[in-house]
Design a protein around this motif. Structure first.
Motif, mmCIF file in Angstrom:
data_model
loop_
_atom_site.group_PDB
_atom_site.id
_atom_site.type_symbol
_atom_site.label_atom_id
_atom_site.label_comp_id
_atom_site.label_asym_id
_atom_site.label_seq_id
_atom_site.Cartn_x
_atom_site.Cartn_y
_atom_site.Cartn_z
ATOM 1 N N MET A 212 0.835 -1.212 0.000
ATOM 2 C CA MET A 212 0.000 0.000 0.000
ATOM 3 C C MET A 212 0.867 1.259 0.000
ATOM 4 O O MET A 212 1.719 1.415 0.859
ATOM 5 C CB MET A 212 -0.912 0.021 1.229
ATOM 6 C CG MET A 212 -1.994 1.067 1.142
ATOM 7 S SD MET A 212 -2.661 1.510 2.783
ATOM 8 C CE MET A 212 -1.279 2.378 3.497
ATOM 9 N N THR A 213 0.640 2.112 -0.955
ATOM 10 C CA THR A 213 1.419 3.343 -1.081
ATOM 11 C C THR A 213 0.492 4.541 -0.864
ATOM 12 O O THR A 213 -0.670 4.511 -1.272
ATOM 13 C CB THR A 213 2.057 3.399 -2.486
ATOM 14 O OG1 THR A 213 2.881 2.244 -2.659
ATOM 15 C CG2 THR A 213 2.888 4.648 -2.675
ATOM 16 N N LYS A 214 1.006 5.572 -0.208
ATOM 17 C CA LYS A 214 0.223 6.801 -0.021
ATOM 18 C C LYS A 214 0.420 7.687 -1.244
ATOM 19 O O LYS A 214 1.544 8.065 -1.583
ATOM 20 C CB LYS A 214 0.677 7.520 1.243
ATOM 21 C CG LYS A 214 0.447 6.716 2.522
ATOM 22 C CD LYS A 214 0.770 7.563 3.748
ATOM 23 C CE LYS A 214 0.531 6.773 5.033
ATOM 24 N NZ LYS A 214 1.492 5.617 5.198
ATOM 25 N N ILE A 215 -0.680 8.008 -1.888
ATOM 26 C CA ILE A 215 -0.627 8.735 -3.158
ATOM 27 C C ILE A 215 -1.562 9.936 -3.096
ATOM 28 O O ILE A 215 -2.742 9.802 -2.751
ATOM 29 C CB ILE A 215 -1.030 7.806 -4.325
ATOM 30 C CG1 ILE A 215 -0.066 6.601 -4.374
ATOM 31 C CG2 ILE A 215 -1.040 8.571 -5.647
ATOM 32 C CD1 ILE A 215 -0.414 5.557 -5.411
ATOM 33 N N THR A 216 -1.040 11.120 -3.430
ATOM 34 C CA THR A 216 -1.844 12.344 -3.413
ATOM 35 C C THR A 216 -2.008 12.874 -4.833
ATOM 36 O O THR A 216 -1.016 13.142 -5.518
ATOM 37 C CB THR A 216 -1.170 13.416 -2.537
ATOM 38 O OG1 THR A 216 -0.970 12.875 -1.224
ATOM 39 C CG2 THR A 216 -2.034 14.667 -2.464
ATOM 40 N N ILE A 217 -3.263 12.982 -5.244
ATOM 41 C CA ILE A 217 -3.573 13.531 -6.566
ATOM 42 C C ILE A 217 -3.990 14.981 -6.379
ATOM 43 O O ILE A 217 -4.865 15.271 -5.549
ATOM 44 C CB ILE A 217 -4.738 12.754 -7.222
ATOM 45 C CG1 ILE A 217 -4.395 11.260 -7.326
ATOM 46 C CG2 ILE A 217 -5.090 13.345 -8.586
ATOM 47 C CD1 ILE A 217 -5.599 10.381 -7.661
ATOM 48 N N ILE A 218 -3.389 15.893 -7.135
ATOM 49 C CA ILE A 218 -3.776 17.303 -7.020
ATOM 50 C C ILE A 218 -4.456 17.740 -8.303
ATOM 51 O O ILE A 218 -3.864 17.712 -9.383
ATOM 52 C CB ILE A 218 -2.555 18.183 -6.702
ATOM 53 C CG1 ILE A 218 -1.921 17.659 -5.398
ATOM 54 C CG2 ILE A 218 -2.967 19.646 -6.556
ATOM 55 C CD1 ILE A 218 -0.693 18.399 -4.986
ATOM 56 N N GLY A 219 -5.705 18.117 -8.178
ATOM 57 C CA GLY A 219 -6.552 18.406 -9.334
ATOM 58 C C GLY A 219 -7.613 17.332 -9.419
ATOM 59 O O GLY A 219 -7.298 16.171 -9.657
ATOM 60 N N SER A 220 -8.881 17.715 -9.180
ATOM 61 C CA SER A 220 -9.938 16.700 -9.139
ATOM 62 C C SER A 220 -10.901 16.860 -10.306
ATOM 63 O O SER A 220 -12.091 16.602 -10.189
ATOM 64 C CB SER A 220 -10.676 16.766 -7.807
ATOM 65 O OG SER A 220 -11.315 18.027 -7.664
ATOM 66 N N GLY A 221 -10.358 17.297 -11.452
ATOM 67 C CA GLY A 221 -11.148 17.290 -12.682
ATOM 68 C C GLY A 221 -11.334 15.863 -13.174
ATOM 69 O O GLY A 221 -11.088 14.906 -12.427
ATOM 70 N N LEU A 222 -11.728 15.723 -14.434
ATOM 71 C CA LEU A 222 -12.049 14.391 -14.953
ATOM 72 C C LEU A 222 -10.865 13.431 -14.864
ATOM 73 O O LEU A 222 -10.976 12.351 -14.286
ATOM 74 C CB LEU A 222 -12.516 14.505 -16.412
ATOM 75 C CG LEU A 222 -13.911 15.112 -16.605
ATOM 76 C CD1 LEU A 222 -14.176 15.393 -18.085
ATOM 77 C CD2 LEU A 222 -14.983 14.150 -16.068
ATOM 78 N N MET A 223 -9.711 13.834 -15.409
ATOM 79 C CA MET A 223 -8.629 12.858 -15.493
ATOM 80 C C MET A 223 -7.957 12.646 -14.152
ATOM 81 O O MET A 223 -7.615 11.506 -13.805
ATOM 82 C CB MET A 223 -7.618 13.283 -16.561
ATOM 83 C CG MET A 223 -6.631 12.194 -16.930
ATOM 84 S SD MET A 223 -7.395 10.681 -17.614
ATOM 85 C CE MET A 223 -7.479 11.143 -19.346
ATOM 86 N N GLY A 224 -7.770 13.712 -13.383
ATOM 87 C CA GLY A 224 -7.175 13.557 -12.061
ATOM 88 C C GLY A 224 -7.981 12.596 -11.207
ATOM 89 O O GLY A 224 -7.431 11.764 -10.477
ATOM 90 N N SER A 225 -9.299 12.702 -11.303
ATOM 91 C CA SER A 225 -10.158 11.836 -10.493
ATOM 92 C C SER A 225 -10.238 10.423 -11.060
ATOM 93 O O SER A 225 -10.306 9.446 -10.312
ATOM 94 C CB SER A 225 -11.564 12.446 -10.405
ATOM 95 O OG SER A 225 -11.470 13.787 -9.959
ATOM 96 N N ALA A 226 -10.208 10.303 -12.385
ATOM 97 C CA ALA A 226 -10.312 8.973 -12.999
ATOM 98 C C ALA A 226 -9.109 8.105 -12.640
ATOM 99 O O ALA A 226 -9.244 6.896 -12.439
ATOM 100 C CB ALA A 226 -10.437 9.104 -14.522
ATOM 101 N N ILE A 227 -7.935 8.735 -12.548
ATOM 102 C CA ILE A 227 -6.730 7.954 -12.256
ATOM 103 C C ILE A 227 -6.784 7.383 -10.836
ATOM 104 O O ILE A 227 -6.073 6.430 -10.500
ATOM 105 C CB ILE A 227 -5.467 8.824 -12.480
ATOM 106 C CG1 ILE A 227 -4.218 7.960 -12.699
ATOM 107 C CG2 ILE A 227 -5.204 9.764 -11.320
ATOM 108 C CD1 ILE A 227 -3.957 7.613 -14.107
#
Lengths: 363, 363
Positions: free
Chosen positions: A1-16
């Motif tokens: 399990m890795t801690k991963i932070t996505i910045i930007g919650s538009g379509l592609m940021g959220s889809a990933i």
């Protein structure tokens, strides 16, 4: 399990977030100041209004003011903003990113510097980071054909991760791979990013043909569409991507793979780039068409504008002939100069002579 | 003005008469024994029932029994039969063709000989000609994205003429070029023909995805199609075309041009190849799907069958690894062995390792 932070919650940021969640990672999704309504909805009921889906339960939403909290203990940062947000993202991350972080950007686009040289967005992003971080964190990027809503729908998807160091790819790719998200890798980051950007310009070219057909009254009395014309544009787009890759310093060819024809295919299947092309093809000027699409991010326009700076530069340095890249030149005329469309098929044909001399790539 | 005789009055044979007529040539259109109704209609009222158009006034229709008359004084012969008619065409022309004739074939396809080597159709055609003619008349061929009905509708169309001798191309291409029919040329006849054939197989692959989507109940509740999946197949098709080209002895790359991605694009936009793919994708066996399409010429099936002979041959000679060409292998399973579809994306990904070693073409 890795801690991963996505910045930007538009379509592609959220889809990933979907393949990452399915792989059991600890995923934090941070909205920008433009994503406030999305994050509200996600916080209230774990529902993403633009994707029109529930997020996986493991994905935790954060407002941008909660960035420090979202970055706590994180190992991987995913840049999920659109091309207009890359400088902001770099400036925002500057205070948070540490040398041991991995950074991958899903933003597609490119810029042309004052000198006319094209700059890929991972480098634009890195330039905003403090020197001690910049030397350690070399941003990776994602290319290849991927519509966000389909990725979130767990449809079979094939993409390419690029980074200058193989070791970065070897650490990143396994975190993202699932039974539906297939990840190839390449160390030709420049080639990958240029392909990912240019395919938007050429999908606009393919889209023009739908508008030209509409302007011609649709299929004729015997049912003839204009698929031949679109295919000619499509092929020329693939050819011109390869030509620009050599100008931008790419060492490899993506002509038969996912970043070139694969990504051009998926982008030509619909979406705002094709809608803009269709309006232009139907006879609207660029100004009129942009008004009709007000509020949409039109990456294709930014790409064409960047190329409008790069082409004279390459030409002045005698790296590009005055009749090369006829399709890109036509798109520049339409978008930057507001001129009407002229299909430059005759100029495509000029390449035959060049190819006979080994300049072009067709023969 | 050149005297030109087209043999085969199906869709493409007849469509090619339009640019020739527009260039002011003396065009004779000869129907085969299968084209009797078409020629009757053309003789009675100059109307082509399959193209659903009037032929240009200068085009004169002939029954096959009138072939001698249609060949009187002719300088260029255009082979316009479908792939099943190539041997017949060679045998029929044997008595009429003279060493000074130019011969160009618009038939797309390929055969696998008893030895497993693939043979391009211009060579199959030439093998039926008398030795004295064969040594002088080297058939040229047409590749690239061209739907017949659109050519007859004078839509902008970009194609490639191929012949082993540059001189043949220099004589042929100007006869056909118009403001809407743009002709590139290549001396890599083998590469052009293999691309033109294989694109049918891979368009079948792209077509499968429409059927898979249908079988999955269509777009999901959030509107996700399967364009990502189709794009992955599309890109893999381009990659496998390039791989087969090297096996077939082609010296050039068509990966970024009209014969590869351009032709695959136009063929994926619709037509009988995609209809077959859609039925297979929706769950019909190959036998069931062929029954539903009874009476249609399915070039894609012939191509897949030819490749089913060629692949074991290449593998036995250690020219091809056992895991290469995964998409073609899957199509062979479905068409030749009657197996259900499995999307071999995981096998595509295997190529990553091969590419790292310089075997594949993606990295």
């Amino acid at each position: 399990m890795t801690k991963i932070t996505i910045i930007g919650s538009g379509l592609m940021g959220s889809a990933i977030a979907f393949p990452l969640a399915d792989n059991g990672h600890d995923v934090r999704l941070v909205g920008t100041h433009l994503d406030r309504a999305i994050i509200s909805s996600c916080k209230e009921r774990q529902f993403h209004p633009k994707l029109r889906r529930e997020l996986p339960a493991v994905v935790r939403p954060f407002y941008i003011e909660e960035l420090s909290q979202a970055m706590e203990g994180t190992e991987v940062v995913v840049g999920g903003v659109n091309s207009h947000g890359v400088h902001w993202l770099g400036q925002t991350l500057a205070a948070h990113l540490r040398p041991e972080h991995l950074l991958i950007s899903i933003t597609k686009g490119m810029e042309a510097g004052a000198d006319g040289e094209v700059r890929i967005l991972p480098d634009v992003l890195a330039a905003e980071l403090p020197a001690n971080v910049r030397t350690c964190v070399s941003p990776a990027a994602v290319g290849g054909p991927c519509i966000a809503g389909e990725l979130a729908g767990r449809r079979q998807t094939c993409v390419v991760f690029g980074a200058r160091e193989r070791a970065t790819l070897d650490r990143l790719a396994p975190l993202f791979r699932t039974a539906y998200y297939h990840v190839w890798t390449t160390t030709d980051l420049v080639g990958l990013e240029i392909s990912a950007a240019l395919k938007n310009a050429f999908a606009l070219g393919v889209g023009l043909v739908s508008g030209l057909l509409e302007a011609a009254g649709g299929p004729d009395s015997a049912g003839a569409y204009m698929h031949n014309t679109a295919a000619g544009i499509f092929a020329q787009g693939c050819t011109e991507i390869e030509r620009v890759l050599t100008l931008a310093g790419s060492k490899t060819s993506f002509a038969s793979g996912l970043p070139g024809p694969g990504d051009l295919y998926v982008t030509s299947m619909g979406g705002r780039t094709v809608r803009l092309g269709k309006l232009l093809g139907a006879g609207y000027t660029f100004d009129q068409a942009s008004q009709k699409l007000a509020g949409e991010t039109l990456e294709s326009v930014d790409i064409v504008r960047a190329m409008a700076h790069a082409i004279p530069h390459w030409q002045a340095e005698n790296r590009l002939g005055p009749r090369e890249l006829p399709l890109l030149r036509m798109l520049i005329e339409v978008i930057v100069e507001g001129k009407p469309i002229r299909l430059p098929m005759q100029d495509f044909a000029w390449q035959e002579a060049a190819q006979a001399e080994g300049v072009g790539s067709l023969t």
